[in-house]
Every structure is written in structure tokens, then in C-alpha cells.
Design a protein around this motif. Structure first.
Motif, PDB file in Angstrom:
ATOM      1  N   ASN A 281      15.892  45.650  49.550  1.00  0.00           N
ATOM      2  CA  ASN A 281      16.908  44.797  49.366  1.00  0.00           C
ATOM      3  C   ASN A 281      16.283  43.492  49.103  1.00  0.00           C
ATOM      4  N   HIS A 282      16.605  41.866  49.009  1.00  0.00           N
ATOM      5  CA  HIS A 282      15.840  40.583  49.090  1.00  0.00           C
ATOM      6  C   HIS A 282      14.245  40.604  50.307  1.00  0.00           C
ATOM      7  N   ASP A 283      14.967  41.377  51.123  1.00  0.00           N
ATOM      8  CA  ASP A 283      13.623  40.550  52.247  1.00  0.00           C
ATOM      9  C   ASP A 283      12.739  42.036  52.196  1.00  0.00           C
ATOM     10  N   VAL A 284      13.131  43.017  51.616  1.00  0.00           N
ATOM     11  CA  VAL A 284      12.116  43.770  51.189  1.00  0.00           C
ATOM     12  C   VAL A 284      11.521  44.390  50.425  1.00  0.00           C
ATOM     13  N   GLU A 285      10.524  45.027  50.730  1.00  0.00           N
ATOM     14  CA  GLU A 285       9.061  45.493  49.601  1.00  0.00           C
ATOM     15  C   GLU A 285       9.926  46.100  48.774  1.00  0.00           C
ATOM     16  N   ARG A 286       9.779  45.981  47.526  1.00  0.00           N
ATOM     17  CA  ARG A 286      10.346  47.106  46.366  1.00  0.00           C
ATOM     18  C   ARG A 286      10.179  48.547  46.812  1.00  0.00           C
ATOM     19  N   ILE A 287      11.530  49.441  46.485  1.00  0.00           N
ATOM     20  CA  ILE A 287      10.918  50.606  47.147  1.00  0.00           C
ATOM     21  C   ILE A 287      10.463  51.414  46.134  1.00  0.00           C
ATOM     22  N   TYR A 288      10.032  51.033  44.708  1.00  0.00           N
ATOM     23  CA  TYR A 288       9.144  51.882  44.113  1.00  0.00           C
ATOM     24  C   TYR A 288       7.638  51.223  44.297  1.00  0.00           C
ATOM     25  N   GLU A 322       8.322  47.109  40.433  1.00  0.00           N
ATOM     26  CA  GLU A 322       7.629  46.703  41.642  1.00  0.00           C
ATOM     27  C   GLU A 322       7.811  45.706  41.824  1.00  0.00           C
ATOM     28  N   GLY A 323       7.688  45.470  43.078  1.00  0.00           N
ATOM     29  CA  GLY A 323       7.181  43.855  43.781  1.00  0.00           C
ATOM     30  C   GLY A 323       6.965  44.233  45.222  1.00  0.00           C
ATOM     31  N   ARG A 324       6.349  43.166  45.798  1.00  0.00           N
ATOM     32  CA  ARG A 324       5.921  42.998  47.073  1.00  0.00           C
ATOM     33  C   ARG A 324       5.660  41.810  47.670  1.00  0.00           C
ATOM     34  N   LYS A 325       5.275  41.672  48.721  1.00  0.00           N
ATOM     35  CA  LYS A 325       5.738  39.888  48.975  1.00  0.00           C
ATOM     36  C   LYS A 325       4.613  39.185  49.452  1.00  0.00           C
ATOM     37  N   GLY A 326       4.285  38.364  49.440  1.00  0.00           N
ATOM     38  CA  GLY A 326       2.944  37.741  48.969  1.00  0.00           C
ATOM     39  C   GLY A 326       2.931  35.930  49.002  1.00  0.00           C
ATOM     40  N   GLY A 327       1.895  35.175  48.479  1.00  0.00           N
ATOM     41  CA  GLY A 327       1.932  34.241  48.782  1.00  0.00           C
ATOM     42  C   GLY A 327       2.665  33.121  50.017  1.00  0.00           C
ATOM     43  N   GLY A 328       3.185  33.758  51.373  1.00  0.00           N
ATOM     44  CA  GLY A 328       4.332  33.201  52.156  1.00  0.00           C
ATOM     45  C   GLY A 328       5.265  33.129  51.680  1.00  0.00           C
ATOM     46  N   ILE A 333       9.648  39.767  45.861  1.00  0.00           N
ATOM     47  CA  ILE A 333      10.308  40.789  45.813  1.00  0.00           C
ATOM     48  C   ILE A 333      11.933  40.164  44.274  1.00  0.00           C
ATOM     49  N   ARG A 334      11.412  38.846  44.504  1.00  0.00           N
ATOM     50  CA  ARG A 334      13.192  38.541  43.785  1.00  0.00           C
ATOM     51  C   ARG A 334      12.885  37.681  42.334  1.00  0.00           C
ATOM     52  N   PRO A 335      12.671  38.808  41.749  1.00  0.00           N
ATOM     53  CA  PRO A 335      11.645  37.956  40.521  1.00  0.00           C
ATOM     54  C   PRO A 335      12.932  37.713  39.038  1.00  0.00           C
TER      55      PRO A 335
END
Length: 563
Positions: A281-288, A322-328, A333-335
Motif C-alpha cells: 500500500n502507500h505506506d509500505v514498499e512495493r511487493i515486487y 518496483e518501489g522502495r522508500k528512500g530520501g526520508g 512508493i507513490r510514483p
């Protein structure tokens, strides 16, 4: 039965999908929400019948620092744009629920600005929790207040204040009369007052038949939110964590243990505890991005769609992005996405095909929405279970191994259709003998003896190949309830067991004999571990969940949620 019992949700974070500026300048509206019209068609064609979209209302940045509950965020457009969006969805048979951010507001909300300006003379002092005019905050306002998550940007509302309750109730009435929405996802429901949520439920029952309240609950005994707060469903973070770690560690015992615990909590009734299942979801990293073996995308989603609960897919994940958190921040994950580019990218098609197939299977097989759960086979690498509703039987089987596995599954005798391949299987002897491909799975549905039950024609779904080539090995025959690898201890439920959890002892933290409200964060964590141990085996994932939660309000609600 209500519409949400057969819902298949598509989750949209609009400020991300539509590429909005990350900071709101409160300028003239830009009608970006209109750009979602082709997405509505895509959602319908893919087989979804409900949308969770939000946050939507005027805010400073990411959307959860609300400035105005009755005005669409100017980066998205105007209220008329939202009215048109919901109307377009309804015309296509799609229900719509919005984010209700009622635990806190942004600092630009009118009531908070009034406190900044008028201090002691402000009539809104009682609207916020813990206001202390003798303190200070990170914005140097000369007063302090309770916030959410340690962020002074999010000022916590005083949910016990009758004026606050009346205002939020009017907001919900406005959303229904103005936009005709079908429900609300309650943000941060795990720290909302239960009495406040009970008030929201009364308003929900007033404004619209079957108006849906789903709460964001990360930790705790989920049944209490539905039983005592009277909301309809909760987010299933327990299963979310088990799904990806159970595949990455090739341990289906973790997933099965989680499912059994939740199902027991529901009293063995698939509707006794309504769960909102999701892979991301919008708060966790993409499952892929989270999966070590990308081919596990298929068995993971077969489980998400067939286990008790309502399935939900986060926008773009049907394309395997893909989608990972980063940069604070969470913008990674919300592209912003271009629908045409996503649909035309050949590398995305295997992911889209499995989600499309699962959606249509879910719609065609009511047992997947209403059927009782029964575990049929379990090893570390293979797992099978049935969903039974009257004469209807659906059986899901998955394999997380890099090699094929031949399984024998005891089922009610009859003919079955393998929904992902279209094969027909004769189980007249009460046994499905089937070879599950590597990192794969299947859904078998019992076929009726006459023409009263029609299953849709299905085409074989293209499989997702692992990133690295796996050398073929001899087929493995799998027997139920056996494993060649170390297994976690089975859950032991005993109301009389009062020993504190070993982990609390190891941490050197005892559970003091005092009210939970007076406990420190560490003491609350120890108390939760003890409660978990009283209910059965405490998995490593459960331990991590406790240690990673350092928010006192959340821990307080969590420890109180146990029976």
C-alpha cells in the motif's frame, strides 16, 4: 450480506499517481483528478469493483495534514471534479471509499490557526489534545500539544470534545451528500478512541445503507475494533507481513499460523472478522521489490485472493512495478504512472494477467468471499486449503519451491476445474493429485453436477519466470502435514497460561503491576509479548512487530485489545 463482502479493492494514492507537486501552494485548482477517467475503465476491465482513494482533501504536503475537510486538494481540482469521479465510478458499478483523517489535522486547519493567533482567547483550545500554553513546540509557537507519530506538523484532535465529534460527523454527512461516497477508511484507527469510532458508526448507519467503515489497524487483536469500536473491517497487517516473509523464507508455516490465529479470533466464521487483505500500500514498499524470488508474485497473490478477507491491489502493482522508500519520505512508493505505458510494456503483462484472472475468479466463485476456511495440506514449501460454502468448494494450492511439487489433496469427491489453466480434474476418489509448477499455484473449483452453476471460461495464465535459471530436479511428492525442514512450534491456546514471554525476560524488562496508562514504552512492549505468549507461540515476525513499534498510543491500544 453487504456489498463490501464481495468487494475487490483498487487502492489509489492520487497525489502520487497524478504527479502532483509535493508541496501545496494553495494556488488555483489544477484539474488532475479528471485524468483518472481512463483508470476507471482500466479498473473495471481488470475486474475490480471498489476503489479506495485518498487522501483527497486540502492539505500541506502528503495529504494527511488536512487544511480543509470540505475542499478537494487544489492540486487535484475542485469539488465538482470529485463528484464527477464518484459518479463515473458508480456508472460502472464501482463503489468508492475515501480516506478519513480524523485523528489529527494540519497546522493550517482553521481551528489550529485560531489557537496560534488568539492563544488564551481562542474558542478552539479544547479542540486539540494536550494543549499547554506554558510549553513550546518545534515550530516555536509558544505552546505545546499532542501530535501523531512525533510530528508537530500533525496536531492531534481531542476526540472526546463534543464540538469535535459534531464537526467530524458533519464532515461525513457532507461527503455523502456532496460526493455520494460509499464508505471511509479511518486513518490511524489504532490510536482513535473507541467511543469516537462508535460515534462514527452511528453516523455511518444514518447517512447511507451499507456505508462502510474500514480502520487502519497495524497492531493488536483485530476483533476488538470490529466488536467494541463497531467498525466493519480492519487492515490485515498481520497477513501482509506473513505473506512476503513466508515466501522469502520459504516458510508456509508462518502464513498458515497467522491465518489460523485470525480465523480462530473470528470464531471460525469467515465474516466474524472482516479483514482488508493487501500485499502492499502507500505506506509500505512495493511487493515486487520485497520478494527475493520475483516469481513468488503468483503464489503470494493466489493466497491473498483466496484466504479469508477482502483483497486489495495498490495502483501499479498489477503491473509488477518496483518501489522502495528512500530520501526520508515515501514518494518512492507513490510514483506518477502513465497507464498507456504500463499497459504497453510487455514485461508487465504476466503480472497484469494473474491479477486480472484472480479478480474474475473471485467474482465468479462466492465461496472465496463467504466460504469457511479449512487447512488441507501444509509443509514449509507447499500449502493447500479449502473455502466451503454449502455445496460450493474452492481449493487453493501453492508452491514456493524452485522446483515442481506433486501434491495429493483430500477434497470432497467430484469434478474440479483448475481455474488458472482451464483443466478439468476428476477427484471422484476424494483426492486431487496435481503437479504444482515451481513458484506457482492453482485454484480448483468443484463443478456442479448440472448446469445451475456456470464457471467462466479461462485461458492459461502466463507464468512469471524466476530471475535466475533453476536446474530441473526430480519431481517431489508431497504428503500433508510433513516437512523436511525445521518447523515452528504449533500455537497453543490456553487461557490459564500466565507465564511472561521469554523475550520479555531476555530484554530484562518485567511487566509491572500497575495501570497500562502509567507504563513506559518498554513496559508496554513487555506486556504485549506476555499477552501474546498467553495465546500461543510468538513468532519472530510478531516479536519484530512489537520491538519496531515505539509509539506509546499505539502500544496502549494494542495491549488493551487482548481479551
Amino acid at each position: 450480506m453487504a456489498w463490501y463482502d464481495e468487494a475487490i479493492f483498487y487502492h489509489i494514492y492520487p497525489l502520487g499517481l497524478l504527479g502532483c507537486p509535493h508541496e501545496n501552494k494553495y494556488e488555483e485548482p489544477v484539474h488532475r483528478l479528471k485524468e483518472l477517467k481512463p483508470w476507471i475503465d482500466h479498473i473495471k476491465e481488470t475486474g475490480f469493483n471498489a476503489i479506495y482513494i485518498g487522501p483527497l482533501f486540502e492539505s500541506v504536503g502528503h495529504g494527511y495534514e488536512t487544511t480543509d475537510y470540505k475542499k478537494l486538494d487544489s492540486r487535484l481540482g475542485t469539488n465538482d471534479d470529485l463528484t464527477d469521479f464518484v459518479s463515473n465510478c458508480h456508472q460502472k458499478g464501482i463503489k468508492v471509499i475515501l480516506d478519513g483523517v480524523f485523528n489529527h489535522t494540519g497546522r493550517d486547519f482553521f481551528a489550529f490557526k485560531d489557537i496560534i493567533e488568539h492563544r488564551e482567547q481562542s474558542r478552539y483550545l479544547g479542540w486539540y489534545a494536550g494543549v499547554n500554553l506554558g510549553g513550546n513546540n518545534s515550530f516555536n509557537d509558544g505552546f505545546s500539544y499532542e501530535n501523531w507519530g512525533g510530528y508537530d506538523l500533525l496536531a492531534r484532535l481531542n476526540q472526546k470534545n463534543p464540538e469535535v465529534q459534531g464537526y467530524i460527523a458533519d464532515v461525513i454527512r457532507f461527503w455523502v451528500s456532496e460526493f455520494d461516497i460509499d464508505g471511509i477508511r479511518l486513518d490511524a484507527a489504532d490510536v482513535l478512541e473507541f467511543e469516537f469510532m462508535q460515534m462514527l458508526r452511528r453516523v455511518a448507519d444514518e447517512v447511507k445503507p451499507e456505508f462502510y467503515l474500514m480502520g487502519e489497524v497495524i497492531h493488536g487483536e483485530y476483533v476488538r475494533w470490529e466488536r467494541d469500536a463497531h467498525i466493519h473491517a480492519v487492515t490485515n497487517y498481520h497477513l501482509h507481513k506473513a505473506l512476503y516473509s513466508g515466501h522469502n523464507e520459504r516458510n508456509y508455516f508462518e502464513i498458515a499460523h497467522t491465518v489460523k490465529r485470525l480465523y480462530d479470533m473470528a470464531g471460525g466464521n469467515p465474516l466474524g472478522l472482516r479483514l482488508y487483505n493487501f500485499a502492499d500500500n502507500h505506506d509500505v514498499e512495493r511487493i515486487y521489490s520485497r520478494l527475493n524470488n520475483k516469481a513468488h508474485f503468483i503464489p503470494l497473490h493466489i493466497l491473498m485472493y483466496t484466504l479469508p478477507g477482502i483483497p486489495s491491489v495498490y495502483y501499479g502493482s498489477e503491473f509488477g512495478i518496483e518501489g522502495r522508500k528512500g530520501g526520508g519520505d515515501d514518494w518512492g512508493i507513490r510514483p506518477a504512472l502513465d497507464l498507456i505505458e504500463c499497459k504497453n510494456d510487455e514485461s508487465h503483462k504476466p503480472f497484469y494477467e494473474i491479477i486480472n484472472a484472480l479478480n474474475h475468479i473471485r467474482q465468479a466463485v462466492p465461496a472465496l468471499s463467504y466460504g469457511a476456511y479449512e487447512q488441507l495440506l501444509l509443509t514449509n514449501r507447499q500449502y493447500a486449503f479449502a473455502r466451503k460454502s454449502g455445496a460450493e468448494v474452492a481449493v487453493a494450492a501453492v508452491n514456493n519451491d524452485d522446483n515442481p511439487a506433486c501434491v495429493d489433496i483430500a477434497v470432497p469427491a467430484g469434478k474440479y476445474k483448475a481455474m488458472l489453466t482451464g483443466e478439468e480434474i476428476d477427484a471422484g476418489n476424494g483426492n486431487i493429485h496435481y503437479e504444482l509448477k515451481a513458484a506457482d499455484g492453482e485454484i480448483f473449483v468443484k463443478m456442479a453436477d448440472d448446469d445451475r452453476t456456470k464457471l467462466p471460461e479461462t485461458e492459461a495464465v502466463k507464468r512469471i519466470e524466476p530471475e535466475s535459471e533453476v536446474k530441473p530436479e526430480a519431481e517431489t511428492k508431497i504428503e500433508p502435514e510433513k516437512s523436511t525442514e525445521p518447523q515452528p512450534e504449533p500455537a497453543q491456546h490456553s487461557a490459564d497460561h500466565q507465564e511472561p514471554a521469554d523475550d520479555a525476560k531476555e530484554q530484562g524488562v518485567s511487566v509491572p503491576d500497575k495501570p497500562y496508562e502509567e507504563m513506559t514504552v518498554e513496559e508496554l512492549q513487555a506486556a504485549i509479548l506476555q499477552k501474546m505468549a498467553n495465546n500461543g507461540h510468538v513468532t519472530d515476525d510478531m516479536k519484530r512487530s512489537v520491538s519496531e513499534n515505539v509509539w506509546r498510543d499505539s502500544l496502549l491500544n494494542w495491549v488493551k485489545s487482548f481479551r
